[in-house]
Write an enzyme that holds these catalytic residues in place. Structure first.
Site, PDB file in Angstrom:
ATOM      1  N   LYS A 265       0.832  -1.199   0.000  1.00 25.93           N
ATOM      2  CA  LYS A 265       0.000   0.000   0.000  1.00 25.93           C
ATOM      3  C   LYS A 265       0.872   1.257   0.000  1.00 25.93           C
ATOM      4  O   LYS A 265       2.043   1.199   0.410  1.00 25.93           O
ATOM      5  CB  LYS A 265      -0.886   0.017   1.262  1.00 25.93           C
ATOM      6  CG  LYS A 265      -1.964  -1.029   1.314  1.00 25.93           C
ATOM      7  CD  LYS A 265      -2.735  -0.917   2.617  1.00 25.93           C
ATOM      8  CE  LYS A 265      -3.851  -1.934   2.689  1.00 25.93           C
ATOM      9  NZ  LYS A 265      -4.934  -1.671   1.725  1.00 25.93           N
ATOM     10  N   ASP A 276      -8.145  -2.658  10.099  1.00 24.22           N
ATOM     11  CA  ASP A 276      -8.604  -3.693   9.173  1.00 24.22           C
ATOM     12  C   ASP A 276      -9.132  -4.922   9.900  1.00 24.22           C
ATOM     13  O   ASP A 276      -9.525  -5.898   9.258  1.00 24.22           O
ATOM     14  CB  ASP A 276      -7.471  -4.087   8.219  1.00 24.22           C
ATOM     15  CG  ASP A 276      -7.985  -4.476   6.843  1.00 24.22           C
ATOM     16  OD1 ASP A 276      -9.158  -4.189   6.539  1.00 24.22           O
ATOM     17  OD2 ASP A 276      -7.225  -5.081   6.068  1.00 24.22           O
ATOM     18  N   ARG A 339     -10.594 -11.234   1.661  1.00 23.07           N
ATOM     19  CA  ARG A 339     -11.464 -12.258   1.084  1.00 23.07           C
ATOM     20  C   ARG A 339     -10.828 -13.635   1.153  1.00 23.07           C
ATOM     21  O   ARG A 339     -11.530 -14.650   1.147  1.00 23.07           O
ATOM     22  CB  ARG A 339     -11.826 -11.872  -0.354  1.00 23.07           C
ATOM     23  CG  ARG A 339     -10.665 -11.835  -1.313  1.00 23.07           C
ATOM     24  CD  ARG A 339     -10.966 -11.024  -2.567  1.00 23.07           C
ATOM     25  NE  ARG A 339     -11.014  -9.594  -2.296  1.00 23.07           N
ATOM     26  CZ  ARG A 339     -11.319  -8.677  -3.206  1.00 23.07           C
ATOM     27  NH1 ARG A 339     -11.593  -9.034  -4.454  1.00 23.07           N
ATOM     28  NH2 ARG A 339     -11.348  -7.403  -2.893  1.00 23.07           N
TER      29      ARG A 339
END
Length: 504
Positions: A265, A276, A339
């Site tokens: 990032k 997060d 995910r």
């Protein structure tokens, strides 16, 4: 902080010793039965003289009003008295009062609804919350007690209990999401979960890397392999109904720090990636509230925790991993890691045969672009479940918005080298992320996904966790318990006989 509900008329409220009094003044207050008291006349005169505006949240402060025990008085307009208006009014009054070292607050609400009472408690707690865990010289919250004066305290006791439990759950979630990543590692979060179970109707099991590897959670392991901090898979069980009763399963994303991995990032604001694990914090906070209220249903919490780091052992773009479901995944972007841990947890959840399966995750920046910071993104394969979650969010001022799940969105997840890729293109990024998760849920399973990336924390000067969507999840679970109780009520004999004849 202790909340106390008292039946108080406005004249009685003036005799309560407190550091401050917040007087909620709805539009209907001119017809109030207490309008002839000195305090009410002062408020009415302020309104008549336009010393306070009509807009919801307008505040007028007074000091040492004659006949009022409280040192400070905040008159605040609360509009129609709805939960939303009440919340806005209380936040405005708390900001204007600048309570400082105040310990006792009296908040007179009069004819307040159950929903407005919950909003009042949440707003008071939010306005007085202060983070001190890693700030030893900072002042902790001094406000110790809040007395809420209402017309009929007995009628609101159940609402008070639910609101207090929700406040505890939200504050727990905020506290752990706010902690720095070296103070909220997967191990420490698992230890905090184990402490929750002490003396409560909760069971907690914590799985480590070896157990997760033995299960075959290859996607989860791939994310964790670049960090020196060992992963922790937290399994919580709350049993409020018979064992045979199918549970609701909540899954919370627990990335305790996300660098993006090899797909690193940008540096600016990367510190916010400690948030997060907002989904994990929300699920654990919901269990805090469940332990307080002990509703009649079973709930399972699955919280996969790990860090996403760019170590030499870290997973690389182009790697293919095998998930617990047996499906293979080409990892095109290591920053789409949430995910990957969720998909294995969703597959694991199937063993509990859930009545509903709900995952909660700070999953995509695309959801922030789509919905901003007001509503969470809601995806579901069942209209009934989506409607129940949306209703719970609306009722608790923790709103979400249903997004599409058309099959055509899956096209972008195709891979030449695996069963699927972990990302699609930039368009509809939050939708394609949800479609990825859906591949790990059986079609017959009622499932919902809440993307809370836009609502789990605030940036800027007020940077910090919000504790959302604990209120939404708790309300949904309580509503589900009520639905289950209604379904289990035996049908009267006459009605049962009529139903039996109708089947012939």
């Amino acid at each position: 902080m202790d909340f106390e509900l008292k039946t108080l008329t406005l004249p009685q409220a003036t005799d309560v010793a407190a550091d401050a009094l917040i007087l909620l003044w709805p539009d209907r207050a001119d017809a109030d039965a207490d309008a002839n008291t000195d305090l009410a006349q002062w408020a009415r005169a302020a309104v008549a003289d336009a010393d306070i505006e009509q807009a919801v949240g307008s505040v007028l402060l007074a000091h040492r009003l004659p006949g009022v025990q409280a040192r400070k008085v905040a008159l605040v307009r609360s509009g129609d008295g709805s939960p939303a208006a009440t919340r806005k009014a209380v936040l405005a009054a708390m900001a204007a009062l600048k309570l400082g070292s105040a310990q006792r607050l009296l908040l007179w609400a009069g004819d307040v609804s159950a929903g407005a009472l919950a909003a009042l408690l949440q707003a008071t707690a939010e306005a007085s919350y202060s983070y001190t865990h890693t700030k030893p010289k900072a002042k902790a919250r001094t406000l110790q007690s809040v007395t809420v004066g209402v017309r009929d305290a007995a009628a609101l006791q159940a609402a008070l209990a639910q609101a207090q439990a929700c406040v505890k759950g939200v504050e727990w979630a905020k506290e752990w999401a706010n902690r720095p990543p070296n103070h909220a590692t997967p191990t420490r979060l698992a230890e905090a979960a184990q402490q929750l179970a002490q003396g409560k109707r909760l069971q907690v099991e914590v799985l480590g890397p070896q157990e997760v590897a033995k299960l075959g959670m290859g996607a989860y392991l791939a994310v964790a392999q670049g960090s020196q901090e060992p992963l922790r898979f937290i399994v919580l069980k709350y049993q409020g109904a018979p064992k045979a009763s199918a549970p609701v399963v909540l899954v919370g994303k627990g990335i305790t720090f996300d660098t993006g991995g090899i797909s690193l990032k940008p540096g600016p604001e990367m510190d916010e990636m400690k948030f997060d694990m907002g989904g994990a914090a929300a699920v654990l906070g919901t269990f805090v509230a469940l332990a307080e209220l002990q509703p009649a249903l079973n709930v399972i919490g699955l919280v996969p925790c790990c860090e996403n780091m760019p170590d030499g052992r870290a997973v690389k773009p182009g790697d293919v991993v095998t998930s617990l479901s047996g499906q293979t995944i080409e990892i095109l972007n290591t920053d789409a890691e949430g995910r990957l841990i969720l998909c294995d947890a969703l597959t694991y959840a199937a063993r509990f045969k859930p009545r509903a399966l709900i995952d909660v995750a700070t999953l995509t920046g695309a959801c922030v672009i789509a919905l901003g910071n007001l509503r969470a993104g809601l995806y579901s394969n069942r209209d009934e479940l989506a409607q129940a979650l949306q209703a719970a969010g609306d009722a608790t001022l923790d709103p979400c918005w249903r997004m599409p799940l058309d099959d055509e969105y899956e096209e972008g997840l195709k891979s030449n080298f695996a069963d699927m890729a972990n990302i699609a293109g930039r368009p509809a990024g939050s939708v394609t992320a949800a479609k990825f998760l859906q591949k790990f849920v059986a079609p017959e399973q009622a499932w919902a996904h809440l993307d809370i990336a836009g609502v789990a924390w605030k940036s800027g000067a007020s940077k910090g966790a919000t504790g959302r969507p604990v209120a939404l999840l708790l309300q949904y679970l309580l509503d589900e318990a009520a639905r289950m109780a209604k379904e289990s009520v035996p049908m009267p004999k006459a009605a049962a006989a009529g139903a039996k004849r109708g089947k012939r």
